[in-house]
Design a protein around this motif. Structure first.
Motif, PDB file in Angstrom:
ATOM      1  N   UNK A   1     -62.074 -49.891 -54.877  1.00  0.00           N
ATOM      2  CA  UNK A   1     -63.195 -50.569 -54.213  1.00  0.00           C
ATOM      3  C   UNK A   1     -63.883 -49.613 -53.247  1.00  0.00           C
ATOM      4  N   UNK A   2     -65.209 -49.594 -53.267  1.00  0.00           N
ATOM      5  CA  UNK A   2     -65.988 -48.817 -52.320  1.00  0.00           C
ATOM      6  C   UNK A   2     -66.517 -49.745 -51.231  1.00  0.00           C
ATOM      7  N   UNK A   3     -66.311 -49.389 -49.988  1.00  0.00           N
ATOM      8  CA  UNK A   3     -66.796 -50.219 -48.882  1.00  0.00           C
ATOM      9  C   UNK A   3     -68.291 -50.025 -48.684  1.00  0.00           C
ATOM     10  N   UNK A   4     -68.758 -48.783 -48.822  1.00  0.00           N
ATOM     11  CA  UNK A   4     -70.166 -48.456 -48.620  1.00  0.00           C
ATOM     12  C   UNK A   4     -70.629 -47.606 -49.804  1.00  0.00           C
ATOM     13  N   UNK A   5     -70.866 -48.212 -50.957  1.00  0.00           N
ATOM     14  CA  UNK A   5     -71.136 -47.449 -52.179  1.00  0.00           C
ATOM     15  C   UNK A   5     -72.301 -46.478 -52.053  1.00  0.00           C
ATOM     16  N   UNK A   6     -73.359 -46.886 -51.362  1.00  0.00           N
ATOM     17  CA  UNK A   6     -74.541 -46.029 -51.275  1.00  0.00           C
ATOM     18  C   UNK A   6     -74.206 -44.675 -50.652  1.00  0.00           C
ATOM     19  N   UNK A   7     -73.445 -44.665 -49.566  1.00  0.00           N
ATOM     20  CA  UNK A   7     -73.137 -43.403 -48.893  1.00  0.00           C
ATOM     21  C   UNK A   7     -71.930 -42.714 -49.523  1.00  0.00           C
ATOM     22  N   UNK A   8     -70.946 -43.487 -50.004  1.00  0.00           N
ATOM     23  CA  UNK A   8     -69.752 -42.874 -50.588  1.00  0.00           C
ATOM     24  C   UNK A   8     -70.052 -42.181 -51.915  1.00  0.00           C
ATOM     25  N   UNK A 111     -64.853 -47.960 -36.778  1.00  0.00           N
ATOM     26  CA  UNK A 111     -64.483 -49.105 -37.617  1.00  0.00           C
ATOM     27  C   UNK A 111     -64.975 -48.912 -39.052  1.00  0.00           C
ATOM     28  N   UNK A 112     -66.162 -48.338 -39.200  1.00  0.00           N
ATOM     29  CA  UNK A 112     -66.733 -48.109 -40.531  1.00  0.00           C
ATOM     30  C   UNK A 112     -65.880 -47.164 -41.358  1.00  0.00           C
ATOM     31  N   UNK A 113     -65.509 -46.007 -40.790  1.00  0.00           N
ATOM     32  CA  UNK A 113     -64.765 -45.021 -41.596  1.00  0.00           C
ATOM     33  C   UNK A 113     -63.344 -45.506 -41.885  1.00  0.00           C
ATOM     34  N   UNK A 114     -62.745 -46.285 -40.974  1.00  0.00           N
ATOM     35  CA  UNK A 114     -61.428 -46.851 -41.263  1.00  0.00           C
ATOM     36  C   UNK A 114     -61.540 -47.925 -42.346  1.00  0.00           C
ATOM     37  N   UNK A 115     -62.600 -48.734 -42.287  1.00  0.00           N
ATOM     38  CA  UNK A 115     -62.803 -49.743 -43.328  1.00  0.00           C
ATOM     39  C   UNK A 115     -62.974 -49.081 -44.696  1.00  0.00           C
ATOM     40  N   UNK A 116     -63.750 -47.991 -44.746  1.00  0.00           N
ATOM     41  CA  UNK A 116     -63.885 -47.244 -46.004  1.00  0.00           C
ATOM     42  C   UNK A 116     -62.518 -46.760 -46.487  1.00  0.00           C
ATOM     43  N   UNK A 117     -61.747 -46.240 -45.543  1.00  0.00           N
ATOM     44  CA  UNK A 117     -60.451 -45.669 -45.895  1.00  0.00           C
ATOM     45  C   UNK A 117     -59.516 -46.732 -46.441  1.00  0.00           C
ATOM     46  N   UNK A 118     -59.446 -47.858 -45.778  1.00  0.00           N
ATOM     47  CA  UNK A 118     -58.549 -48.921 -46.225  1.00  0.00           C
ATOM     48  C   UNK A 118     -58.991 -49.483 -47.583  1.00  0.00           C
ATOM     49  N   UNK A 256     -57.668 -36.090 -50.422  1.00  0.00           N
ATOM     50  CA  UNK A 256     -58.229 -37.178 -49.620  1.00  0.00           C
ATOM     51  C   UNK A 256     -59.713 -36.941 -49.373  1.00  0.00           C
ATOM     52  N   UNK A 257     -60.527 -37.958 -49.604  1.00  0.00           N
ATOM     53  CA  UNK A 257     -61.963 -37.843 -49.366  1.00  0.00           C
ATOM     54  C   UNK A 257     -62.248 -37.707 -47.870  1.00  0.00           C
ATOM     55  N   UNK A 258     -63.013 -36.671 -47.505  1.00  0.00           N
ATOM     56  CA  UNK A 258     -63.495 -36.521 -46.130  1.00  0.00           C
ATOM     57  C   UNK A 258     -64.844 -37.225 -46.049  1.00  0.00           C
ATOM     58  N   UNK A 259     -65.013 -38.116 -45.090  1.00  0.00           N
ATOM     59  CA  UNK A 259     -66.270 -38.865 -44.972  1.00  0.00           C
ATOM     60  C   UNK A 259     -67.325 -37.947 -44.353  1.00  0.00           C
ATOM     61  N   UNK A 260     -67.991 -37.203 -45.249  1.00  0.00           N
ATOM     62  CA  UNK A 260     -68.818 -36.074 -44.840  1.00  0.00           C
ATOM     63  C   UNK A 260     -70.126 -36.452 -44.159  1.00  0.00           C
ATOM     64  N   UNK A 261     -70.543 -37.704 -44.244  1.00  0.00           N
ATOM     65  CA  UNK A 261     -71.756 -38.087 -43.522  1.00  0.00           C
ATOM     66  C   UNK A 261     -71.503 -38.151 -42.022  1.00  0.00           C
ATOM     67  N   UNK A 262     -70.219 -38.223 -41.624  1.00  0.00           N
ATOM     68  CA  UNK A 262     -69.871 -38.257 -40.196  1.00  0.00           C
ATOM     69  C   UNK A 262     -69.100 -37.028 -39.733  1.00  0.00           C
ATOM     70  N   UNK A 310     -64.021 -32.826 -56.561  1.00  0.00           N
ATOM     71  CA  UNK A 310     -63.394 -33.416 -57.745  1.00  0.00           C
ATOM     72  C   UNK A 310     -64.493 -33.987 -58.644  1.00  0.00           C
ATOM     73  N   UNK A 311     -64.807 -33.311 -59.740  1.00  0.00           N
ATOM     74  CA  UNK A 311     -65.896 -33.805 -60.602  1.00  0.00           C
ATOM     75  C   UNK A 311     -65.578 -35.144 -61.260  1.00  0.00           C
ATOM     76  N   UNK A 312     -64.307 -35.509 -61.272  1.00  0.00           N
ATOM     77  CA  UNK A 312     -63.911 -36.777 -61.888  1.00  0.00           C
ATOM     78  C   UNK A 312     -63.620 -37.859 -60.841  1.00  0.00           C
ATOM     79  N   UNK A 313     -63.889 -37.575 -59.575  1.00  0.00           N
ATOM     80  CA  UNK A 313     -63.567 -38.518 -58.514  1.00  0.00           C
ATOM     81  C   UNK A 313     -64.531 -39.694 -58.455  1.00  0.00           C
ATOM     82  N   UNK A 314     -64.117 -40.721 -57.763  1.00  0.00           N
ATOM     83  CA  UNK A 314     -64.922 -41.935 -57.643  1.00  0.00           C
ATOM     84  C   UNK A 314     -65.969 -41.836 -56.540  1.00  0.00           C
ATOM     85  N   UNK A 315     -65.865 -40.810 -55.696  1.00  0.00           N
ATOM     86  CA  UNK A 315     -66.826 -40.584 -54.625  1.00  0.00           C
ATOM     87  C   UNK A 315     -67.356 -39.148 -54.717  1.00  0.00           C
TER      88      UNK A 315
END
Length: 446
Positions: A1-8, A111-118, A256-262, A310-315
């Motif tokens: 599941x993606x919490x924020x699909x547009x940015x992820x 809260x946003x980046x933890x929600x994405x992570x969970x 592990x995905x690094x939330x690069x927008x932040x 990761x070219x095959x990753x979900x994000x």
């Protein structure tokens, strides 16, 4: 599941453009507000008005742990005290803690980046999460708490330790998710087995574990012992807390995905500080792109890892590999550079050894010596008909002697150092009480 699909799943060119814009804004913001960065940028000859963003990133100086202590408590803050909504700090080994602050907007990002992570860890709105991270000045407990609520989870705020209560609530409240340090998850798994609690009595499905390095062997033990899919959540107080990066549950073991927008990540050489190519091991350096209370430029985390796409990753965000150790935890033994996690890799290759280990460095005269203490897996002791494991029992048993010798030879062959190996019984090494567990004791300076 993606919490924020547009940015992820933002295409890489657009993500890089966003990072570039935010980095330029952050440099100008800090140059105008924080004396430490005003001096650093001036000394480096960097003019915020002509700073080119990502192209000039390597020209910026590093921010290190000592800079937090030198500016204790609020010297690195970029906003007036009235705009600081929360303070956290880590314990100080030199008498001064590392203090961090957040505006209300920063807490929203947290809260946003933890929600994405969970969400990446498998959590879904409506599930219950048992939070066994410590609350208080440590960022873990409250960081996970508010991110879980942002995702729509029901939070059980147990905090760290209190193993009897943790086990009772796992059975009574039936949470699907556990958040804890990996070493404390091991403790819970061991206690569940020792007390004969069947996994059918629990509803656990996922575990988001972090705050300390851990191995695939620990993952296997926790997953089997708790009946969960266990993923790594990474963070540090100086950047924001947990939620800087996260493994996706369906992509475990690939990074592990690094939330690069932040958070803007780099890998640099631990000796020279020069940027390293993708895939090479070095020190992780992070720049906050959106924080306002206490932004940091190129923070030297000291954690050794790598970055890769990761070219095959979900994000679309970059992945960081597992933490292989810390630059300041590297031991130099008889001229050989050695990370204790190298021992952990060898342990995972040997049957009948537990992931619980400890590395102890001492000095006899002018000679460095290293002892590796490792617990034998309980099924082996039952198979051998042994109760408590003592040095005499090891010396008297051919199989244990062979296991000890094989481990020592593998250390010599793979690391290039001779080390003493001590086999211990289950539970003989220190256990986590909910906080971080140190597996290294360097006693050479004592």
């Amino acid at each position: 599941m993606l919490f924020n699909p547009e940015i992820e799943q933002l295409p890489r060119p657009r993500l890089r453009a966003l990072q570039n814009e935010r980095l330029q804004e952050q440099v100008a913001y800090l140059a105008a507000r924080v004396p430490f960065y005003q001096r650093q940028l001036a000394e480096l000859g960097i003019n915020p008005a002509t700073f080119r963003g990502l192209d000039d990133l390597a020209k910026l100086g590093f921010t290190k742990k000592t800079d937090f202590r030198d500016n204790y408590p609020f010297g690195l803050f970029a906003v007036p005290q009235a705009e600081v909504a929360r303070l956290h700090c880590s314990s100080g080994t030199t008498g001064k803690a590392t203090v961090v602050g957040y505006t209300a907007g920063d807490l929203g990002i947290f809260a946003e980046v933890v929600a994405r992570s969970l969400a990446a860890a498998g959590c879904r709105p409506g599930m219950k999460l048992q939070n066994a991270y410590g609350y208080g000045l440590f960022t873990g407990g409250l960081g996970i708490h508010y991110g879980a609520e942002r995702l729509g989870l029901t939070v059980i705020p147990v905090s760290g330790g209190s193993t009897d209560r943790q086990l009772q609530l796992l059975q009574d409240f039936q949470p699907e998710i556990l958040c804890a340090t990996p070493s404390y998850a091991q403790v819970l798994a061991e206690e569940i087995a020792r007390r004969g609690i069947g996994l059918e009595a629990l509803s656990l499905r996922y575990a988001a574990l972090g705050a300390e390095p851990w191995s695939e062997a620990v993952r296997a033990q926790v997953q089997a012992g708790l009946g969960v899919a266990a993923t790594n959540i990474y963070g540090l107080s100086e950047i924001i807390g947990p939620g800087v990066s996260q493994e996706a549950v369906e992509e475990r073991g690939t990074g592990s995905y690094v939330w690069e927008d932040h958070f803007l990540p780099e890998i640099v050489d631990k000796d020279t500080g020069e940027p390293l190519p993708e895939g090479e091991l070095g020190v992780l350096v992070l720049t906050t792109l959106t924080k306002k209370a206490m932004p940091v430029l190129r923070y030297w985390t000291g954690d050794i890892t790598d970055l890769h796409h990761d070219p095959h990753g979900s994000r679309t965000h970059v992945k960081m590999g597992p933490i292989r150790g810390r630059a300041d935890d590297m031991l130099i033994i008889r001229g050989v550079n050695f990370f204790p996690t190298q021992v952990e890799d060898i342990i995972s290759s040997l049957a009948h050894l537990s992931p619980s280990y400890q590395v102890v460095a001492t000095r006899r005269g002018s000679l460095d010596e290293v002892e590796v203490r490792v617990e034998v897996a309980e099924p082996l002791l039952r198979e051998l008909g042994l109760g408590a494991l003592t040095p005499a029992a090891v010396a008297a048993h051919d199989y244990l002697q062979a296991l000890q010798g094989t481990f020592a030879r593998k250390i010599k062959d793979n690391i290039g150092l001779s080390m003493t190996v001590s086999l211990l019984g289950p539970g003989q090494l220190p256990r986590s009480e909910g906080g971080k567990l140190s597996r290294v004791q360097d006693l050479r300076g004592r």
